[in-house]
Scaffold this motif. Structure first.
Motif: not given
Length: 599
Positions: A486-495
């Motif tokens: 959730q953190n890694l995919i969430g960061n990819a979507v955010k950035y």
């Protein structure tokens, strides 16, 4: 000796024995057969002589019987002539039976004997008629009967045929015997040549065997010398003992260590070597057991004081050597592990100290986590008071509150909310370090799909291209690994929020050691690799909060979770070109299955 050489030697011995048997047996067989044939030829000569003698005897008796009959017919009754007639008749009958017995081996002779018997019987019948007529006064009839006997039954022709046939048989048998004798002589000559040839072969093979044996003994002697040189050159102490634990051979290293003369040939008891260094009862008993019961002694450690007066720690290995001709011997090797023992002692002491340090660090970490947890809880009450009284103050002042006052109260409320969020994140980070892990098979494909679904609520209207490879099943804590994705995919979507077309890739591979490696790549804002070390720190950020929201603790949680699973986390990036976050997990039997692509 190799099995091939042993088989060849066995067949060679069998061949030699057969050759000797042929050399001895062949002349014996030939001589015996020659003697047998000579004896048989002599018997045939005697046999033929007997047949001819019987034939001549029958002819004589027939003429004598005929003469006696004439005398009786002409002169009247004559007692002497009658006795001669009766005696000849009896003897002729016996002789015909003998002749028939002697000629059983030849059908022609049997036929002639039958003809002879018929002729003799016919002559005898007519002579008895002549006698009967003479006795009854018919002398003329008697004379006529005698004439008919001589003319009708001619015995001489039959006897001549018998004798002639026997002579022919004897000649044929002599020729056959001569031919057989020649054949035997020829075979005997060939046998003599074969004997000479076999003897020559035996001599050559024996000479070659002797030469091979001499060369083998020379090679064996050279091998023994080389083995002794190798044993002497080896720096590990080696000693060879007999059944009474007396020395047979010591190498240079053993002699130097225990103050012996390596060239000394005198047998010495092991217990007396090195000034009593080997006078250890349990060790001597074990060595005796190795020798008598064919056991082996492995890694027996012993403290000794050697010839240089130093106390040493040695490891002893021994085994029995079963020699082909001599009595068994005991091979013993000695390894000096004094330095290793000292190092192990130091390592144990360092490990003990390290364990103490680790325990101290663990206590400090537990205290820090307890302090962090306690502080986080204790900070919640003041924050609630600040947020609550700020709201009450805003309601109390009402319309009297100017624009600047409103701004101040909004800043106080926003700061309190941000502080509360930081406290919550800090509590999560603390729990990740203290909570027990529930290890079970985890489907990484499902966790990625779940994390992707959670981001869809915040990505309405955005264009995102997803590439998710088939992911394996691993063993781990499902809730913790869910947090990682959730953190890694969430960061990819955010950035990637500022990209017209966001590209996010999830992939996996196997490391050379078998571990799984997972990668989340994007084409977002990226980062400068000079600051990559700060990415996974608590509350560390490489971008302003106004650009990308967040408090900088998500990647710290990822690192702590992966570390607790025995893996590691690293990242690669370039400003404006996107980033690639990697983490590894140990492979396991439960995770050795790759799922089909469901993206």
């Amino acid at each position: 000796m190799p099995m091939r050489n042993l088989s060849f030697l066995r067949w060679r011995v069998i061949g030699l024995l057969l050759s000797v048997a042929v050399i001895v047996a062949l002349p014996y067989v030939i001589t015996r057969n020659t003697s047998t044939e000579a004896l048989r030829a002599s018997e045939w000569v005697t046999h033929s002589s007997e047949v001819k003698s019987i034939t001549y005897r029958i002819a004589f008796l027939s003429r004598d019987a005929e003469a006696a009959t004439y005398r009786i017919v002409m002169a009247g009754e004559d007692k002497d002539a009658q006795e001669r007639l009766d005696d000849a008749t009896r003897q002729i009958s016996k002789l015909i039976w003998q002749l028939r017995d002697y000629t059983r081996d030849n059908a022609d002779q049997q036929a002639l004997v039958g003809s002879l018997e018929t002729t003799v019987n016919g002559r005898a019948t007519l002579m008895w008629q002549a006698l009967w007529r003479a006795r009854h006064g018919d002398r003329e009839g008697a004379e006529k009967a005698l004439v008919d006997a001589g003319s009708l039954f001619v015995i001489g022709d039959v006897l001549d045929k018998i004798v002639s046939t026997e002579d022919q048989l004897l000649t044929a048998r002599r020729e056959a015997a001569a031919a057989q004798s020649f054949n035997y002589k020829l075979v005997l000559g060939i046998g003599a040549l074969a004997q000479v040839l076999l003897l020559g072969i035996i001599v050559v093979v024996s000479e070659r065997q002797i030469g091979q044996r001499l060369r083998a003994e020379e090679r064996e002697s050279l091998a023994v010398r080389r083995s002794r040189q190798i044993v002497q050159a080896v720096r590990e102490p080696i000693v060879l003992l007999d059944g009474r634990l007396n020395t047979l051979l010591v190498n240079t290293a053993f002699a130097e260590l225990y103050g012996l003369d390596a060239e000394e040939r005198r047998s010495l008891p092991l217990a007396e070597l090195g000034g009593g260094a080997w006078n250890d009862g349990p060790l001597l008993q074990r060595l005796s057991d190795v020798m008598s019961r064919d056991r082996e002694l492995w890694d027996y450690e012993l403290n000794q004081r050697t010839a240089d007066g130093a106390d040493r720690r040695v490891v002893i290995n021994a085994r029995r050597l079963q020699q082909e001709s001599d009595a068994p011997a005991l091979l013993m090797t000695v390894s000096d592990i004094t330095v290793r023992a000292l190092v192990e002692k130091q390592v144990k002491e360092l490990n003990r100290q390290l364990e103490g340090k680790v325990e101290q660090v663990s206590d400090v970490n537990r205290e820090l986590e307890a302090f962090s947890y306690s502080v986080s809880h204790d900070l919640r009450a003041p924050l609630r008071h600040i947020a609550g009284f700020a709201g009450k103050l805003e309601r109390h002042l009402g319309e009297r509150l100017d624009e600047k006052g409103h701004h101040y109260l909004e800043v106080i409320s926003s700061a309190a909310q941000r502080m509360a969020q930081l406290i919550d994140d800090l509590l999560v980070f603390s729990r990740l370090g203290r909570g027990a892990m529930r290890m079970q098979p985890v489907d990484m494909q499902s966790l990625v799909e779940e994390a992707r679904a959670l981001t869809e609520t915040d990505t309405a209207g955005r264009r995102i291209e997803w590439k998710i490879a088939p992911l394996p099943v691993v063993v781990g804590d499902e809730n913790m690994l869910r947090t990682v994705w959730q953190n890694l995919i969430g960061n990819a979507v955010k950035y990637t929020g500022q990209r017209e077309l966001a590209k996010i890739t999830v992939d996996t591979s196997r490391a050379p050691g078998g571990d799984y490696q997972f990668t989340v790549a994007d084409n977002g804002a990226g980062f400068d690799m000079e600051y990559a070390g700060k990415l996974f720190g608590v509350f560390q950020r490489l971008h302003r909060a106004s650009e990308f929201p967040g408090n900088g603790i998500g990647l710290a949680n990822v690192r702590r979770i992966v570390a607790r699973h025995g893996g590691r986390v690293w990242a690669e990036g370039e400003p404006g070109q996107g980033a690639r976050f990697h983490f590894s997990l140990p492979a396991s039997e439960a995770g050795d299955t790759r799922r089909q692509d469901r993206s």
